[in-house]
Scaffold this active site. Structure first.
Site, short mmCIF file in Angstrom:
data_model
loop_
_atom_site.label_atom_id
_atom_site.label_comp_id
_atom_site.label_asym_id
_atom_site.label_seq_id
_atom_site.Cartn_x
_atom_site.Cartn_y
_atom_site.Cartn_z
N ASP A 216 0.84 -1.21 0.00
CA ASP A 216 0.00 0.00 0.00
C ASP A 216 0.88 1.26 0.00
O ASP A 216 0.66 2.18 -0.79
CB ASP A 216 -0.92 -0.03 1.23
CG ASP A 216 -1.73 1.23 1.40
OD1 ASP A 216 -2.85 1.28 0.85
OD2 ASP A 216 -1.26 2.18 2.05
N LYS A 220 1.42 4.25 -2.98
CA LYS A 220 1.32 5.70 -2.75
C LYS A 220 2.63 6.39 -3.14
O LYS A 220 2.62 7.47 -3.73
CB LYS A 220 0.99 5.97 -1.29
CG LYS A 220 -0.39 5.50 -0.89
CD LYS A 220 -0.52 5.51 0.62
CE LYS A 220 -1.89 5.06 1.08
NZ LYS A 220 -1.92 4.78 2.52
N GLY A 317 -9.06 6.99 7.36
CA GLY A 317 -10.32 7.32 8.01
C GLY A 317 -11.29 7.99 7.06
O GLY A 317 -10.88 8.66 6.11
N1 LIG Z 1 -10.47 3.77 4.38
C1 LIG Z 1 -9.56 4.72 4.34
O1 LIG Z 1 -9.18 5.28 5.38
C2 LIG Z 1 -8.99 5.16 3.02
C3 LIG Z 1 -8.10 6.25 2.99
C4 LIG Z 1 -7.60 6.69 1.76
C5 LIG Z 1 -7.95 6.01 0.60
N2 LIG Z 1 -8.77 4.93 0.69
C6 LIG Z 1 -9.14 4.25 -0.56
O2 LIG Z 1 -10.50 4.47 -0.83
C7 LIG Z 1 -11.05 3.35 -1.50
C8 LIG Z 1 -12.25 2.82 -0.72
O3 LIG Z 1 -11.83 2.44 0.56
P1 LIG Z 1 -12.88 2.09 1.72
O4 LIG Z 1 -12.07 1.96 2.96
O5 LIG Z 1 -14.02 3.01 1.69
O6 LIG Z 1 -13.34 0.63 1.25
P2 LIG Z 1 -14.61 -0.20 1.78
O7 LIG Z 1 -15.01 0.29 3.13
O8 LIG Z 1 -14.27 -1.62 1.62
O9 LIG Z 1 -15.77 0.21 0.76
C9 LIG Z 1 -15.76 -0.20 -0.58
C10 LIG Z 1 -17.12 0.11 -1.18
O10 LIG Z 1 -17.08 -0.23 -2.55
C11 LIG Z 1 -18.17 -1.11 -2.86
N3 LIG Z 1 -17.71 -2.11 -3.80
C12 LIG Z 1 -16.64 -2.93 -3.70
N4 LIG Z 1 -16.53 -3.72 -4.77
C13 LIG Z 1 -17.57 -3.40 -5.58
C14 LIG Z 1 -18.01 -3.87 -6.83
N5 LIG Z 1 -17.39 -4.86 -7.47
N6 LIG Z 1 -19.12 -3.30 -7.37
C15 LIG Z 1 -19.78 -2.31 -6.72
N7 LIG Z 1 -19.40 -1.81 -5.52
C16 LIG Z 1 -18.31 -2.37 -4.97
C17 LIG Z 1 -18.56 -1.77 -1.55
O11 LIG Z 1 -19.93 -2.14 -1.62
P3 LIG Z 1 -20.68 -2.89 -0.40
O12 LIG Z 1 -20.65 -1.90 0.73
O13 LIG Z 1 -22.04 -3.18 -0.87
O14 LIG Z 1 -19.85 -4.10 -0.10
C18 LIG Z 1 -18.28 -0.65 -0.54
O15 LIG Z 1 -19.39 0.17 -0.41
C19 LIG Z 1 -9.91 2.34 -1.62
O16 LIG Z 1 -9.28 2.51 -2.86
C20 LIG Z 1 -8.97 2.75 -0.50
O17 LIG Z 1 -7.63 2.37 -0.77
C21 LIG Z 1 -9.31 4.50 1.86
#
Ligand SMILES: NC(=O)c1ccc[n+]([C@@H]2O[C@H](COP(=O)([O-])OP(=O)(O)OC[C@H]3O[C@@H](n4cnc5c(N)ncnc54)[C@H](OP(=O)(O)O)[C@@H]3O)[C@@H](O)[C@H]2O)c1
Length: 430
Positions: A216, A220, A317
């Site tokens: 990861d 970045k 977050g």
């Molecule tokens: N979390 C952090 O702190 C953070 C920080 C910076 C960047 N990011 C980036 O932001 C992105 C999202 O992270 P996250 O933490 O929000 O992930 P997450 O909590 O796992 O959420 C992913 C979302 O995408 C949906 N999804 C996944 N696969 C899908 C598919 N094939 N078709 C349609 N919808 C789909 C899921 O749907 P369901 O809910 O229905 O399963 C869920 O709502 C990632 O690229 C991550 O690296 C995250």
């Protein structure tokens, strides 16, 4: 797809009074963070900027699932075709991974729809190609949230430091690894315990493999290198080691020589040669990075004009990430272009091995130190500082490549007196 093509200079959003229609891909931590931010701060943004951001459609896997935060009026669908039928002024991608994110984002950019993404995996693998598609259809791809979540790093590079050359970046780019190493060092916890706490507090995903393996942070770092030096550095050119095997005993031994073990991401450009690594590294306790704990991220840019410039903040977050997404949405709504303007002239990067000093932590049977030291010196290892502890030998070396240092493992491995040998890069500078 009926979503209309827009030009980079004057996106439709700027020509319509106020309302910006957002398509949202994903409603997990980040997607919900954005919905929450818009619910709580939307009125202020409208008052301050004359723009009303409205999520009109969301794509998820499970449309029936209850969510703490969801758009008040938007449709939530699990059908990509239905999602793509919507007309958007901008789409936010917060699905993660490379598919279906890649297909959806390419399709949207081809249709001229600006995209804001938080997805480093997508950019590390397809960033240059996606940017080319965006440029070809007169739209933009922005990715502030993908590098250090809430830290406004790309916009700093986009708007400032125009006269500076950034020669080196020293960073903590993975909040999960920093949290876990902090707990192991401070509380003496084992990896599994520290990860469980990180999960409970929302600092680690259900599967933290990409975080703990260093991948990861490498993704970045690769995006950041592209922004800094104008050319992508492939992931294979970054020397990556994870934090997964660090123990509290190793943290103690490192501390005895004045080092903290931290999850460091480092890149340096010198005469066209790029050196980059991600690893748990020994950082002198006097270095600012050594004091950056828990889930915080840290970015230090060494510039030729203003010396080191340091940013510290939340690298994970829902709300911090959504805050960066919102900044990108405002930039798009105001007709801004992509965020990939390099801060120094483009130069072809030649990946080169990283030579750093190393910290050797050897677990020994009693009275074996002299034999082991003799063996190391005989093998041509230039030792700097040597200290004996109970059943351990701690030493630092002159700069060496990882390959050379790891060859010591083969040398020491067969010795019965050596119960364990671990090697950590030492971070230079301050
Ligand atoms: N979390 C952090 O702190 C953070 C920080 C910076 C960047 N990011 C980036 O932001 C992105 C999202 O992270 P996250 O933490 O929000 O992930 P997450 O909590 O796992 O959420 C992913 C979302 O995408 C949906 N999804 C996944 N696969 C899908 C598919 N094939 N078709 C349609 N919808 C789909 C899921 O749907 P369901 O809910 O229905 O399963 C869920 O709502 C990632 O690229 C991550 O690296 C995250």
């Amino acid at each position: 797809m009926p979503t209309e093509t827009r030009t980079r200079r004057a996106p439709r959003a700027t020509r319509r009074a106020g309302r910006i229609r957002i398509g949202l891909l994903g409603l997990g931590t980040v997607g919900q963070g954005l919905c929450r931010l818009l619910a709580e701060r939307g009125a202020r943004i409208e008052a301050d900027h004359g723009l009303r951001f409205e999520v009109t459609s969301v794509l998820v896997r499970d449309a029936g699932r209850e969510r703490a935060f969801a758009p008040p009026r938007g449709r939530v669908t699990a059908d990509p075709a239905e999602f793509l039928r919507g007309g958007y002024d901008c789409v936010v991608e917060a699905i993660g991974g490379t598919e279906p994110a890649h297909s959806l984002v390419s399709r949207l950019l081809r249709a001229g729809v600006p995209v804001v993404t938080a997805n480093k995996a997508l950019l590390a693998e397809h960033g240059p190609a996606l940017r080319a598609i965006a440029a070809g259809s007169g739209t933009c791809l922005r990715a502030e949230a993908a590098v250090a979540a809430g830290i406004p790093l790309l916009s700093l590079l986009e708007h400032s430091l125009k006269a500076a050359t950034v020669r080196r970046v020293t960073a903590i780019l993975n909040g999960t690894s920093n949290f876990v190493l902090t707990r192991i060092a401070r509380e003496g916890e084992r990896l599994g315990e520290a990860v469980a706490i990180a999960r409970r507090l929302g600092f680690a995903e259900a599967d933290p493999t990409l975080d703990l393996s260093g991948v990861d942070a490498a993704q970045k770092l690769s995006i950041l290198v592209e922004r800094l030096w104008g050319t992508a550095l492939p992931l294979e050119a970054i020397d990556v080691l994870g934090v997964g095997e660090v123990t509290s005993r190793e943290c103690e031994l490192a501390a005895a020589l004045g080092y903290a073990l931290k999850p460091v991401a480092f890149a340096e450009l010198e005469q066209g040669e790029a050196r980059a690594f991600v690893a748990p590294a020994a950082v002198p306790v006097s270095h600012r990075l050594a004091g950056v704990e828990e889930e915080l991220n840290y970015v230090q840019l060494d510039t030729d004009t203003l010396g080191p410039l340091t940013l510290v903040g939340k690298g994970a977050g829902g709300l911090p990430t959504a805050s960066s997404i919102l900044d990108d949405l405002l930039a798009v709504a105001r007709g801004g272009g992509p965020d990939d303007v390099p801060s120094s002239p483009r130069a072809p990067l030649r990946p080169a091995p990283c030579r750093t000093p190393w910290l050797l932590l050897l677990t020994l049977a009693a009275d074996a130190a002299d034999t082991v030291l003799e063996l190391l010196r005989g093998a041509g290892v230039r030792l700097r500082e040597v200290r004996q502890a109970t059943q351990a030998l701690v030493a630092t070396t002159a700069p060496e490549t990882r390959e050379r240092i790891e060859s010591l493992g083969a040398l020491l491995g067969p010795l019965r007196a050596v119960a364990g040998a671990r090697f950590f890069r030492i971070l230079k500078g301050e």
